[in-house]
Design a protein around this motif. Structure first.
Motif, PDB file in Angstrom:
ATOM      1  N   CYS B  74       0.852  -1.237   0.007  1.00 28.87           N
ATOM      2  CA  CYS B  74      -0.154   0.140   0.113  1.00 28.87           C
ATOM      3  C   CYS B  74       0.733   1.170  -0.080  1.00 28.87           C
ATOM      4  O   CYS B  74       1.685   1.467   0.837  1.00 28.87           O
ATOM      5  N   ALA B  76       2.254   4.403   1.125  1.00 25.98           N
ATOM      6  CA  ALA B  76       2.510   4.802   2.562  1.00 25.98           C
ATOM      7  C   ALA B  76       3.121   6.311   2.632  1.00 25.98           C
ATOM      8  O   ALA B  76       2.582   6.997   3.762  1.00 25.98           O
ATOM      9  N   THR B 137       3.599  11.319   4.690  1.00 26.03           N
ATOM     10  CA  THR B 137       3.467   9.766   4.911  1.00 26.03           C
ATOM     11  C   THR B 137       2.113   9.684   5.468  1.00 26.03           C
ATOM     12  O   THR B 137       1.631  10.765   6.277  1.00 26.03           O
ATOM     13  N   VAL B 138       1.368   8.622   5.070  1.00 24.20           N
ATOM     14  CA  VAL B 138      -0.064   8.496   5.697  1.00 24.20           C
ATOM     15  C   VAL B 138       0.051   8.159   7.094  1.00 24.20           C
ATOM     16  O   VAL B 138       1.235   7.490   7.741  1.00 24.20           O
ATOM     17  N   GLU B 139      -0.965   8.717   7.898  1.00 29.00           N
ATOM     18  CA  GLU B 139      -0.829   8.858   9.359  1.00 29.00           C
ATOM     19  C   GLU B 139      -0.398   7.227  10.034  1.00 29.00           C
ATOM     20  O   GLU B 139       0.457   7.426  10.863  1.00 29.00           O
ATOM     21  N   ASN B 140      -1.244   6.356   9.464  1.00 32.35           N
ATOM     22  CA  ASN B 140      -0.957   5.101  10.152  1.00 32.35           C
ATOM     23  C   ASN B 140       0.590   4.496  10.011  1.00 32.35           C
ATOM     24  O   ASN B 140       0.930   3.643  10.500  1.00 32.35           O
ATOM     25  N   TYR B 141       1.119   5.028   8.875  1.00 24.65           N
ATOM     26  CA  TYR B 141       2.552   4.516   8.600  1.00 24.65           C
ATOM     27  C   TYR B 141       3.654   5.471   9.325  1.00 24.65           C
ATOM     28  O   TYR B 141       4.882   5.214   8.980  1.00 24.65           O
ATOM     29  N   ARG B 142       3.334   6.465  10.025  1.00 24.91           N
ATOM     30  CA  ARG B 142       4.476   7.431  10.638  1.00 24.91           C
ATOM     31  C   ARG B 142       5.435   6.714  11.608  1.00 24.91           C
ATOM     32  O   ARG B 142       4.605   5.712  12.312  1.00 24.91           O
TER      33      ARG B 142
END
Lengths: 81, 220
Positions: B74, B76, B137-142
């Motif tokens: 995905c 990210a 960076t997508v929040e979930n992947y920070r």
């Protein structure tokens, strides 16, 4: 319109936009040589030049303008196809 | 967790648009392009789409200039990179040409007074330096270090291609503290700080202060 005529018109546009009466643009002049010719002023200059000569530059033409000489040549080709 | 890095393609256009808009906002709701040219976010998205389709290298509004980090397949994170003035024109002129081509004449002329204000905070990019810009960076992947991985991959790929540069530079706003910390973590140091003294700048930008950070390549 010949090369020198076009150059003279462009010089007038630069003087008008940059508000510098003693400006003397040459064919070899590029943005780095002229104080105040930054990217944002560049947008206004191109627009003024297009409307003055009643032409529209193609994106691929404008991306090849390394100096005023390149611009003059393109204008000349558009005015005298 | 499987992390891969790849070059962005046309299919990533929506993700790149999200990247640019998020980076522009820098945690605020201000998009400088919308404020400078008095256009809506929707119009800006359309403008970005048109410009990105041209894919003109050497500035940050170019799809193929972006690397994408994928986590388990995905997208990210994304980060743009180019060598300043590697070809004929500086990035600012390339971008000005693109905006000039796609924006209506009236919009440009109405924006002229804003240009003067913008110049007060402008920091010139050094020729023949690797510029990295517009990171997201997508929040979930920070917290996974994706920003650093993307910068290092930009360096590796540009070196592999034979580009002559010895420094990497990034320009950001001083309010973008999480990004500044992330850049410091991967070896960037603050080099130039420029503040606009006219408070009207807050009508156009998320901050009145820009920072240029630099990383010398011998410390990689």
């Amino acid at each position: 319109m010949n090369e020198q005529d076009i150059l003279s018109h462009i010089n007038g546009i630069f003087i008008d936009i940059l508000k510098r009466n003693n400006l003397n643009i040459e064919l070899s002049t590029s943005a780095a040589d002229v104080d105040g010719w930054d990217s944002l002023t560049h947008m206004i200059l191109i627009d003024k030049i297009e409307s003055h000569f009643k032409i529209k530059f193609k994106l691929k033409e404008i991306m090849k303008f390394n100096n005023i000489g390149d611009m003059v040549l393109t204008i000349q080709q558009k005015l005298n196809p | 967790m499987n992390i891969t890095i790849r070059r962005a393609t046309e299919r990533d256009k929506d993700f790149i648009i999200t990247t640019i808009i998020s980076a522009e906002k820098s945690g605020t709701d201000i998009i400088s392009y919308c404020r400078i040219f008095s256009i809506s976010e929707e119009k800006f998205r359309g403008l970005l789409s048109d410009i990105l389709e041209e894919d003109i290298d050497g500035q940050e509004l170019c799809i193929s200039g972006y690397l994408i980090a994928e986590v388990n397949g995905c997208p990210a994170a994304a980060f743009c990179g180019w060598v300043e003035h590697e070809n004929a024109l500086p990035s600012s002129t390339i971008k000005a040409n693109l905006l000039n081509h796609f924006l209506e004449r009236d919009i440009i002329f109405q924006a002229a007074p804003n240009f003067k204000l913008m110049n007060e905070i402008d920091i010139a990019r050094a020729p023949q330096t690797l510029q990295v810009e517009m990171s997201y960076t997508v929040e979930n992947y920070r917290g996974l270090g994706l920003c650093g991985k993307l910068v290092n991959e930009h360096i590796r790929l540009k070196k592999q291609a034979g580009s002559p540069f010895d420094r990497v530079q990034v320009i950001t706003f001083n309010t973008n503290r999480s990004s500044i910390r992330a850049y410091e973590k991967i070896g960037f140091q603050k080099k130039i700080e420029k503040q606009c003294t006219n408070n009207d700048i807050f009508n156009l930008l998320p901050s009145d202060t820009k920072i240029l950070m630099e990383k010398a390549l011998n410390i990689i």
